[in-house]
Motif scaffolding. Structure first.
Motif, PDB file in Angstrom:
ATOM      1  N   ARG A   1      20.233  -2.874 -12.334  1.00 45.22           N
ATOM      2  CA  ARG A   1      19.967  -1.462 -12.589  1.00 45.22           C
ATOM      3  C   ARG A   1      21.007  -0.650 -11.822  1.00 45.22           C
ATOM      4  NH1 ARG A   1      14.332  -0.378 -11.295  1.00 45.22           N
ATOM      5  NH2 ARG A   1      14.998   1.741 -10.808  1.00 45.22           N
ATOM      6  N   ASP A   2      21.095   0.648 -12.102  1.00 40.87           N
ATOM      7  CA  ASP A   2      22.117   1.474 -11.460  1.00 40.87           C
ATOM      8  C   ASP A   2      21.815   1.720  -9.991  1.00 40.87           C
ATOM      9  OD1 ASP A   2      23.527   1.654 -13.817  1.00 40.87           O
ATOM     10  OD2 ASP A   2      22.563   3.524 -14.431  1.00 40.87           O
ATOM     11  N   ALA A   3      20.540   1.935  -9.654  1.00 43.08           N
ATOM     12  CA  ALA A   3      20.157   2.271  -8.289  1.00 43.08           C
ATOM     13  C   ALA A   3      18.856   1.554  -7.943  1.00 43.08           C
ATOM     14  CB  ALA A   3      19.975   3.782  -8.137  1.00 43.08           C
ATOM     15  N   PRO A   4      18.541   1.411  -6.652  1.00 46.98           N
ATOM     16  CA  PRO A   4      17.257   0.823  -6.267  1.00 46.98           C
ATOM     17  C   PRO A   4      16.092   1.613  -6.857  1.00 46.98           C
ATOM     18  CG  PRO A   4      18.733   0.912  -4.386  1.00 46.98           C
ATOM     19  CD  PRO A   4      19.394   1.698  -5.481  1.00 46.98           C
ATOM     20  N   ALA A   5      14.942   0.980  -6.915  1.00 41.34           N
ATOM     21  CA  ALA A   5      13.759   1.616  -7.499  1.00 41.34           C
ATOM     22  C   ALA A   5      13.144   2.652  -6.574  1.00 41.34           C
ATOM     23  CB  ALA A   5      12.721   0.552  -7.854  1.00 41.34           C
ATOM     24  N   LEU A   6      13.511   2.643  -5.297  1.00 40.19           N
ATOM     25  CA  LEU A   6      13.028   3.640  -4.349  1.00 40.19           C
ATOM     26  C   LEU A   6      14.190   4.493  -3.878  1.00 40.19           C
ATOM     27  CD1 LEU A   6      10.964   1.114  -4.038  1.00 40.19           C
ATOM     28  CD2 LEU A   6      10.216   2.342  -2.004  1.00 40.19           C
ATOM     29  N   THR A   7      13.956   5.764  -3.737  1.00 37.42           N
ATOM     30  CA  THR A   7      14.983   6.647  -3.195  1.00 37.42           C
ATOM     31  C   THR A   7      15.066   6.483  -1.688  1.00 37.42           C
ATOM     32  OG1 THR A   7      13.469   8.486  -2.788  1.00 37.42           O
ATOM     33  CG2 THR A   7      14.428   8.311  -5.009  1.00 37.42           C
ATOM     34  N   VAL A   8      16.138   6.997  -1.085  1.00 36.80           N
ATOM     35  CA  VAL A   8      16.261   6.957   0.370  1.00 36.80           C
ATOM     36  C   VAL A   8      15.118   7.742   1.014  1.00 36.80           C
ATOM     37  CG1 VAL A   8      17.664   7.743   2.311  1.00 36.80           C
ATOM     38  CG2 VAL A   8      18.753   6.572   0.394  1.00 36.80           C
TER      39      VAL A   8
ATOM     40  N   GLU B   1      10.055   7.660   4.171  1.00 35.70           N
ATOM     41  CA  GLU B   1       8.627   7.937   4.282  1.00 35.70           C
ATOM     42  C   GLU B   1       7.844   6.665   4.591  1.00 35.70           C
ATOM     43  OE1 GLU B   1       5.026   9.887   1.558  1.00 35.70           O
ATOM     44  OE2 GLU B   1       7.125   9.921   0.864  1.00 35.70           O
ATOM     45  N   ILE B   2       8.213   5.569   3.945  1.00 33.26           N
ATOM     46  CA  ILE B   2       7.544   4.291   4.219  1.00 33.26           C
ATOM     47  C   ILE B   2       7.767   3.860   5.666  1.00 33.26           C
ATOM     48  CG2 ILE B   2       7.616   1.817   3.703  1.00 33.26           C
ATOM     49  CD1 ILE B   2       8.154   2.567   0.779  1.00 33.26           C
ATOM     50  N   ALA B   3       9.022   3.935   6.136  1.00 38.26           N
ATOM     51  CA  ALA B   3       9.340   3.479   7.494  1.00 38.26           C
ATOM     52  C   ALA B   3       8.639   4.303   8.557  1.00 38.26           C
ATOM     53  CB  ALA B   3      10.852   3.518   7.712  1.00 38.26           C
ATOM     54  N   LEU B   4       8.397   5.573   8.283  1.00 39.20           N
ATOM     55  CA  LEU B   4       7.774   6.451   9.264  1.00 39.20           C
ATOM     56  C   LEU B   4       6.249   6.506   9.139  1.00 39.20           C
ATOM     57  CD1 LEU B   4      10.251   9.471   9.211  1.00 39.20           C
ATOM     58  CD2 LEU B   4       9.923   7.826  11.064  1.00 39.20           C
ATOM     59  N   SER B   5       5.671   5.757   8.225  1.00 35.70           N
ATOM     60  CA  SER B   5       4.231   5.805   8.030  1.00 35.70           C
ATOM     61  C   SER B   5       3.481   5.402   9.307  1.00 35.70           C
ATOM     62  CB  SER B   5       3.803   4.880   6.903  1.00 35.70           C
ATOM     63  OG  SER B   5       2.394   4.742   6.850  1.00 35.70           O
TER      64      SER B   5
ATOM     65  N   GLU C   1       0.824  -1.218   0.000  1.00 37.71           N
ATOM     66  CA  GLU C   1       0.000   0.000   0.000  1.00 37.71           C
ATOM     67  C   GLU C   1       0.853   1.261   0.000  1.00 37.71           C
ATOM     68  OE1 GLU C   1      -2.655   0.024   3.261  1.00 37.71           O
ATOM     69  OE2 GLU C   1      -3.556  -1.923   2.801  1.00 37.71           O
ATOM     70  N   LEU C   2       2.015   1.197   0.624  1.00 34.26           N
ATOM     71  CA  LEU C   2       2.841   2.386   0.799  1.00 34.26           C
ATOM     72  C   LEU C   2       3.811   2.643  -0.354  1.00 34.26           C
ATOM     73  CD1 LEU C   2       3.640   1.997   4.614  1.00 34.26           C
ATOM     74  CD2 LEU C   2       2.103   3.669   3.552  1.00 34.26           C
TER      75      LEU C   2
ATOM     76  N   ARG D   1      10.214  -0.764  16.045  1.00 30.09           N
ATOM     77  CA  ARG D   1      11.244  -0.520  15.034  1.00 30.09           C
ATOM     78  C   ARG D   1      10.782  -0.963  13.646  1.00 30.09           C
ATOM     79  NH1 ARG D   1      17.629  -2.296  15.575  1.00 30.09           N
ATOM     80  NH2 ARG D   1      18.441  -0.794  14.058  1.00 30.09           N
ATOM     81  N   VAL D   2      11.019  -0.106  12.673  1.00 29.00           N
ATOM     82  CA  VAL D   2      10.717  -0.404  11.273  1.00 29.00           C
ATOM     83  C   VAL D   2      11.964  -0.102  10.452  1.00 29.00           C
ATOM     84  CG1 VAL D   2       9.249   0.089   9.287  1.00 29.00           C
ATOM     85  CG2 VAL D   2       8.285   0.197  11.601  1.00 29.00           C
ATOM     86  N   VAL D   3      12.427  -1.080   9.708  1.00 28.82           N
ATOM     87  CA  VAL D   3      13.614  -0.921   8.870  1.00 28.82           C
ATOM     88  C   VAL D   3      13.263  -1.355   7.450  1.00 28.82           C
ATOM     89  CG1 VAL D   3      16.064  -1.457   8.593  1.00 28.82           C
ATOM     90  CG2 VAL D   3      15.018  -1.547  10.866  1.00 28.82           C
ATOM     91  N   VAL D   4      13.488  -0.487   6.486  1.00 30.72           N
ATOM     92  CA  VAL D   4      13.183  -0.772   5.085  1.00 30.72           C
ATOM     93  C   VAL D   4      14.464  -0.631   4.272  1.00 30.72           C
ATOM     94  CG1 VAL D   4      11.626  -0.306   3.168  1.00 30.72           C
ATOM     95  CG2 VAL D   4      10.955   0.341   5.486  1.00 30.72           C
TER      96      VAL D   4
END
Length: 424
Positions: free
Chosen positions: A401-408, A413-417, A296-297, A384-387
Motif C-alpha cells: 500500500r502507499d502508506a501505513p494503515a495508521l497515521t503518525v 495517541e496509542i503510545a501516549l495512552s 484495544e487502542l 518507554r513505549v514505541v509504536v
C-alpha cells in the motif's frame, strides 16, 4: 540513537547480542559468538526503535548471535596438554578428556577442526579462550573441496529456564524473517536445540546463506554455531551453493561434549551494581498484555489479520483497512531512563515531562517501497513505549500500500495512552 528502528527478537538475539561485548571487533571478519550478552534490555531497545528485521544482520539475536570477531586473536590462558582439548586427536578424544581449568583460543580451534568432516583445509583462523573478559569463540574458513566457507563458534553461560533461553532456541516468526527451514526441540538430556537454515540478508539482495545451530543445556551452557556458503559473513562472493555442514553435521558439532567443558571453564562474572550489590532489572511487561492492549487502542475501521510477539516487552499486529496489509509493532519497556538523552533532539516535552518524538522514514530491510512511521515516547520515570507502522504486512516484503494503515498522529495517541501504565 544507533537506529531508527527496533529489530525483531530473532535478529536481536542473533546479531546485536554480542556487539554488547564486542568492542574492537572487526566487522569485516565473519564469525559467531554464543548469543552474546543477548543484550540487556536497554541495548535491546536501542537496537530496535520499532522492533523487527531479518536474521543475523543478529544480537539475534538476537538472539545466539553473530559476533564480528577480531582478526587473528588466539588469546586466552592455555590449558595444559593433559587437561584441555589440545591433547585430543579427534572428536571422541576431545569429548572424553577430563575437564580443563582453562581453554586457550588454540584449544577451541583444535577441537572445532577435529569435529568438522574430513578431509578439509583451513585458513583465516582466529579465536579467544576462556580467560579473558569476552566470551570464548572460534572462527575459521573451511574448504572441503567444494568451496571456502566461514564457520564460527561461540560459547557462554546463561540462566537455565529463562526467557532468554526460550528466545535463543525458538524459531523466528516468518512475519519478520524469510528462511528455508527451522526446527526447535528438546533433546533427551534436557537440552534445547534450534537448527536454522536461512539467509544472511533477509531481502536476498545477495545469495549468501546462513545456517545456524543454537544449543542450551539444562545446566545453562550455551553453544552457538554458524556457517555460510561464502568465505566471510559479509562482503565476500558466494563460493558454493550451500554451506558445507549439513543439518546433521551442525547437530553433531554443536552438541559435542567438549563445548560444555569449555563453558564450565568460563569464569563466573555475576552482574553487579556500582556498589557491588546484585542489580535486579525492572519487571518486564508481559507480551500478551501488550498485544491485547494494542488491539484495544486501534482506531475503528481496522481488521486484525495477524498477530504475534514474544513473552515480554514486544508484540505486533498485522491490520487491514481494506486497502492492504500493514504491520504495526510495539515495544513497552520500564526502566529506560538512562537512555532518555538518546531520543532525537527534536523530541517534544509534554507538561508531565514525557518526551515524544515522531518520525517518517524508509524501511530498513531493502524491500521495495517500504516506509515506516514511528511514535517514540518516554515517561519521566523511564517507562518507554514505541509504536511503528509499515505499509506492508511483513517488513522484508515489498510494500502492499502507499502508506501505513495508521497515521503518525494515531501512533502517537496509542503510545501516549494511559492504559500502558496499568501494565507496569
Amino acid at each position: 540513537m544507533p537506529s531508527d528502528q527496533y529489530h525483531d527478537p530473532f535478529e536481536d538475539r542473533l546479531t546485536a547480542a554480542l556487539r554488547d561485548s564486542g568492542d574492537g571487533f572487526d566487522a569485516d571478519v565473519a564469525a559467531l559468538t554464543a548469543g552474546g550478552e543477548v543484550r540487556g534490555r536497554r541495548a535491546r531497545l536501542l537496537r530496535r526503535t520499532a522492533v523487527l528485521s531479518g536474521a543475523a544482520g543478529i544480537a539475534l539475536a538476537g538472539l545466539g548471535g553473530v559476533l564480528l570477531v577480531p582478526g587473528g586473536d588466539s588469546s586466552g590462558p592455555r590449558s595444559t596438554a593433559a587437561a584441555g582439548p589440545a591433547a585430543s586427536t579427534g572428536p571422541a578424544a576431545s569429548a572424553s578428556a577430563p575437564a580443563a581449568a582453562s581453554f586457550s583460543g588454540d584449544d577451541l580451534l583444535r577441537s572445532l577442526k577435529d569435529l568438522l568432516p574430513a578431509p578439509g583445509k583451513f585458513r583465516g583462523e582466529s579465536a579467544r579462550g576462556t580467560g579473558g573478559d569476552l566470551p570464548p569463540h572460534a572462527h575459521l574458513v573451511y574448504d572441503d573441496g567444494g568451496g571456502a566457507a566461514a564457520i564460527g563458534l561461540g560459547l557462554r553461560r546463561v540462566e537455565p529456564g529463562s526467557q532468554e533461553v526460550r528466545e535463543l532456541t525458538r524459531c523466528p516468526d516468518r512475519t519478520f524473517v524469510d528462511y528455508d527451514d527451522c526446527t526447535s526441540a528438546r533433546l533427551p538430556d534436557g537440552s534445547l536445540l534450534m537448527l536454522f537454515q536461512g539467509y544472511e540478508y533477509p531481502d536476498r539482495r545477495e545469495d549468501t546463506k546462513w545456517w545456524n545451530a543454537e544449543l542450551v543445556t539444562a545446566e545453562g551452557a550455551h553453544v552457538s554455531l554458524s556457517e555460510w556458503n561464502a568465505p566471510a559473513q559479509k562482503g565476500a562472493e558466494v563460493s558454493r551453493a550451500e554451506p558445507p555442514l549439513s543439518v546433521e553435521d551442525l547437530r553433531k558439532v554443536v552438541t559435542a561434549d567438549v563445548w560444555r567443558r569449555v563453558v564450565d571453564a568460563i569464569p563466573e562474572r555475576p552482574g553487579r551494581s556500582a556498589t557491588g550489590t546484585p542489580q535486579a532489572p525492572p519487571r518486564a511487561v508481559p507480551g500478551g498484555s501488550i498485544g491485547a492492549t494494542l488491539t484495544e487502542l486501534l482506531p475503528d475501521g481496522l481488521t486484525v489479520v495477524g498477530r504475534g510477539g514474544q513473552e515480554s516487552e514486544y508484540a505486533y499486529l498485522v491490520v487491514d483497512d481494506g486497502r492492504g496489509r500493514s504491520l504495526v509493532q510495539i515495544n513497552v519497556q520500564p526502566g529506560m531512563g538512562d537512555v532518555a538523552g538518546q531520543l532525537h533532539g527534536d523530541a517534544e516535552t509534554l507538561p508531565d515531562g514525557t518526551l515524544v518524538t515522531t518520525r517518517k522514514g524508509p524501511g530498513e530491510k531493502g524491500a521495495e517501497g517500504v516506509v515506516m512511521w514511528t511514535a517514540d515516547t518516554m515517561r519521566p520515570d523511564g517507562f518507554r513505549v514505541v509504536v511503528t507502522a509499515f505499509n506492508t504486512g511483513a517488513q522484508h516484503q515489498d510494500a502492499t500500500r502507499d502508506a501505513p494503515a495508521l497515521t503518525v498522529g494515531q501512533l502517537r495517541e496509542i503510545a501516549l495512552s494511559p492504559k500502558w501504565q496499568a501494565l507496569r
